[in-house]
Scaffold this active site. Structure first.
Site, PDB file in Angstrom:
ATOM      1  N   LEU A   1       0.941  -1.362   0.011  1.00 29.80           N
ATOM      2  CA  LEU A   1       0.007   0.112  -0.207  1.00 29.80           C
ATOM      3  C   LEU A   1       0.523   1.420   0.226  1.00 29.80           C
ATOM      4  CD1 LEU A   1      -2.455  -0.547   2.770  1.00 29.80           C
ATOM      5  CD2 LEU A   1      -3.043  -1.206   0.206  1.00 29.80           C
ATOM      6  N   GLY A   2       2.388   1.455   0.846  1.00 24.63           N
ATOM      7  CA  GLY A   2       2.609   2.455   0.659  1.00 24.63           C
ATOM      8  C   GLY A   2       3.977   2.307   1.147  1.00 24.63           C
ATOM      9  N   GLN A   3       4.863   3.080   0.909  1.00 21.88           N
ATOM     10  CA  GLN A   3       6.463   2.779   2.086  1.00 21.88           C
ATOM     11  C   GLN A   3       6.194   4.042   2.851  1.00 21.88           C
ATOM     12  OE1 GLN A   3       9.194   0.602  -0.500  1.00 21.88           O
ATOM     13  NE2 GLN A   3      10.756   1.443   1.113  1.00 21.88           N
TER      14      GLN A   3
ATOM     15  N   GLY B   1      10.188   6.142   5.054  1.00 20.29           N
ATOM     16  CA  GLY B   1      11.006   6.673   4.646  1.00 20.29           C
ATOM     17  C   GLY B   1      11.657   7.820   4.191  1.00 20.29           C
TER      18      GLY B   1
ATOM     19  N   THR C   1      10.593  13.167   6.461  1.00 21.23           N
ATOM     20  CA  THR C   1       9.981  13.989   7.873  1.00 21.23           C
ATOM     21  C   THR C   1      10.435  12.895   8.486  1.00 21.23           C
ATOM     22  OG1 THR C   1       8.119  12.308   7.262  1.00 21.23           O
ATOM     23  CG2 THR C   1       7.878  14.274   6.065  1.00 21.23           C
ATOM     24  N   VAL C   2      10.596  13.983   9.996  1.00 24.81           N
ATOM     25  CA  VAL C   2      11.153  13.656  11.099  1.00 24.81           C
ATOM     26  C   VAL C   2      10.231  11.989  11.654  1.00 24.81           C
ATOM     27  CG1 VAL C   2      11.311  13.496  13.827  1.00 24.81           C
ATOM     28  CG2 VAL C   2      12.018  15.682  12.360  1.00 24.81           C
TER      29      VAL C   2
ATOM     30  N   LYS D   1       1.824  -3.811   9.015  1.00 30.22           N
ATOM     31  CA  LYS D   1       3.365  -2.489   8.950  1.00 30.22           C
ATOM     32  C   LYS D   1       4.179  -3.491   9.237  1.00 30.22           C
ATOM     33  CE  LYS D   1       2.318   1.640  11.092  1.00 30.22           C
ATOM     34  NZ  LYS D   1       2.703   2.491  12.028  1.00 30.22           N
TER      35      LYS D   1
ATOM     36  N   ASP E   1       1.360  12.878  16.348  1.00 27.35           N
ATOM     37  CA  ASP E   1       1.363  13.101  14.538  1.00 27.35           C
ATOM     38  C   ASP E   1       0.353  13.580  14.104  1.00 27.35           C
ATOM     39  OD1 ASP E   1       3.621  13.402  12.705  1.00 27.35           O
ATOM     40  OD2 ASP E   1       3.765  10.948  12.697  1.00 27.35           O
TER      41      ASP E   1
END
Length: 640
Positions: free
Chosen positions: A343-345, A347, A350-351, A374, A471
């Site tokens: 679905l996504g990665q 890194g 962003t902090v 995850k 966050d």
């Protein structure tokens, strides 16, 4: 070369390592070595934070462009601030980003002083209220001796020879390049050198690097000074010099990464063996252990963290709990990590994503449940802390607007978290997309805002331990099939008791969503989440991302600044997301509701945390019609 029988003559093999070393993979080397802050207060403290964020964003853009270094300035006149960051040339682009994010998240703790510098084993960063780019020496130059294993005379001589060879290589490299190219543009590798010296059983690795803003003569002077200073660490097995314009390190262990090949590297791919004779020195060096306070401080920190970082204990607790999944079960459910299910990665710079490196994959468990996994692909004890923190946090709460944790596994080759699968992924994929944004009309967007507010009220007020998410942003708001929101990703969340006004913690989160008082002082309260929620609200209404300005986009404002400017002139309706198509609604109520939501968002993003409403008050403001709202004061960073 003829063999010599003279006992004082030693054969040393020196390998100048340009690309290949005996290391299986790169490391970001993000361990903090030292940080110093200036002692003079910033001229205008209210401008320092917006200047710092501006500088950080611009340098980050340059680093993400694979330049491995960057400079930026922000502000005017005496309020101008200058920044520099650089990764050492053997770091990959991704590792450089990790190291830079660590540096840029820690350095703000120097506020309210007018500058500071931080040295990590993989990168350097400095921010100052004057242009320092050509400085190569200064009163803060220092050295750190580590791994206090006393070595013999042979090792000491080997260190000296390795340092000399590395400095000589750098000097000859940029001189040759300048002669060939006849210009002043320095290759990223011109100021970088490293050697591996083998002398019998003595093995020494050395790395040197100058900041790219220096002239060749300044770099040479800095390295010459560093080569003299670093001998103060002999006979210990490791030493570092932290100079104003350069960094030098030697060690008896291989800390080097493969140098990333560049099209401009004239010696790409070569390994140059050099055999020289060196007369062994009989001098014995004695060195006092340096920076006692530094060592005591870090021993205290390690002792303080011992309970929190007891990952073996946490791992056993999870293995014995009902949350534990077999790694093989989850692996099979995801089709053995089939790329088509990704679905996504994370890194990307962003902090938050430097702390949580992961990718999410969908799958189906044997009982038919769809899941999202995850998968943390870096699994050491420090990253594991965030893994266990997320498990503990989210397993202790349950609310319709919080993502549901189904289980986890920490027994396989990597740690994994198993969540309920939400088919519409995350909010950012809709509100920032011209096409997908049409799928969530105003009613859905308003319901999403209400749902997120309800979830935060539950976290802040209705749990035994108050939880601060830290966050809140659009990519952490997941959407189910009916676009109902669920707050996700509790890796950065922290809890504290009712009788505490705040907790102090290392600054972590996403720039653009972090409250100014948290960035400046690391003091975390629920008002930090309120600020982030306010940013999110304004993004949902406007469709504009609240990012800090970048090097390529210096004139654009984020959603907070745009909303504030239009609110001041009573023209809020001009900034509504075109996808809302407000002009097609016959009922003016939709427009009034959206204007009210913008005002609530501005109340949440006021600069002073004491002026921001609590989340329960925010929810009441949103859900109640006809209630007069306070007039918001200005958000932070408006004068940027």
């Amino acid at each position: 070369m003829k063999k010599s029988s003279h006992a004082a003559t030693i054969l040393i093999t020196i390998i100048i390592l340009l690309q290949v070393v005996t290391r299986t993979k790169g490391e970001s080397r993000s361990q903090i070595i030292n940080m110093t802050c200036e002692q003079q207060l910033e001229n205008n403290q209210t401008l320092f934070i917006p200047n710092f964020i501006n500088i950080t964003a611009r340098i980050g853009f340059q680093i993400r462009s694979s330049s491995l270094n960057g400079t930026a300035a922000a502000g005017t006149g005496p309020d101008t601030n200058y920044g520099l960051a650089q990764c050492y040339a053997d770091l990959s682009s991704q590792d450089c980003i990790l190291c830079y994010m660590k540096a840029s998240s820690v350095l703000p703790s120097c506020f309210p002083y007018n500058g500071g510098r931080i040295y990590l084993d993989g990168c350097f960063m400095r921010v100052q209220n004057y242009s320092f780019y050509h400085e190569y020496t200064g009163p803060d130059d220092s050295f750190v001796c580590g791994n206090v294993t006393r070595k013999n005379i042979v090792f000491q001589d080997t260190v000296k020879q390795a340092v000399l060879s590395a400095v000589t290589y750098v000097t000859s490299n940029y001189n040759n390049n300048n002669n060939n190219n006849n210009n002043n543009n320095n290759n990223n590798n011109d100021y970088f050198g490293r050697v591996h010296v083998v002398n019998g059983n003595a093995s020494v690795y050395v790395m040197v690097d100058c900041w790219r803003t220096l002239s060749p003569s300044a770099c040479s002077a800095c390295l010459e000074n560093a080569s003299k200073t670093i001998t103060k660490c002999v006979p210990w097995s490791e030493g570092r010099v932290l100079n104003t314009g350069c960094f030098m390190r030697y060690s008896n262990t291989n800390f080097l990464n493969p140098v990333q090949a560049t099209s401009r590297s004239s010696n790409k791919g070569k390994i140059i063996p050099i055999v020289v004779s060196v007369v062994s020195s009989v001098a014995v060096f004695t060195v006092a252990l340096m920076i006692g306070l530094y060592i005591r401080k870090h021993r205290y920190i390690r002792k303080k963290r011992k309970g929190y970082y007891d990952t073996e204990k946490l791992s056993k607790m999870l293995n014995d709990s009902s949350l534990n999944f077999k790694y093989s079960t989850v692996e099979k459910a995801t089709g053995n990590w089939d790329e088509s299910n990704k679905l996504g990665q994370g890194g990307s710079g962003t902090v938050y994503k430097v702390v949580h490196l992961y990718f999410i994959i969908t799958g189906v468990l044997p009982d038919g449940r769809e899941i999202a996994v995850k998968r943390l692909y870096i699994n050491n004890k420090f990253r594991a802390v965030d893994f266990y923190n997320e498990v503990n946090m989210i397993s202790s709460v349950e609310h319709k607007n919080l993502v549901r944790l189904l289980g986890c596994s920490c027994s396989g080759p990597e740690s994994i978290l198993v969540y309920e699968y939400l088919p519409n992924i995350s909010l950012d994929r809709f509100i920032f997309d011209e096409i997908k944004g049409r799928e969530i009309v105003w009613e859905k967007r308003f319901d999403i805002i209400i749902g997120v507010a309800e979830g935060l009220v539950y976290l802040h007020e209705n749990t035994k331990k108050q939880i601060i998410h830290r966050d809140i942003k659009s990519s952490n708001i997941l959407l189910d099939l009916r676009f109902r929101p669920k707050i996700a990703d509790f890796g950065l969340a922290r809890s504290f008791q009712d009788d505490k006004s705040h907790i102090s913690t290392v600054v972590a989160g996403t720039l653009g969503y972090m409250a100014p008082e948290y960035i400046a002082h690391g003091q975390l309260t629920k008002k930090a989440d309120v600020y982030s929620f306010g940013v999110l609200v304004l993004e949902v209404v406007t469709g504009i991302e609240n990012r800090s300005r970048t090097a390529e986009d210096t004139d654009s404002d984020g959603s907070v600044a745009i909303a504030w400017n239009h609110f001041q002139i009573n023209k809020v309706e001009e900034i509504f997301d075109p996808n809302l198509m407000m002009h097609q609604y016959p009922n003016i109520k939709y427009q009034k509701d959206a204007i009210k939501v913008v005002q609530v968002g501005l109340l949440c993003t006021q600069e002073a945390p004491s002026l921001r409403p609590s989340m329960s008050t925010v929810l009441k403001m949103l859900a109640t019609d006809g209630q007069p709202l306070p007039v918001p004061s200005n958000p932070p960073f408006i004068d940027e």
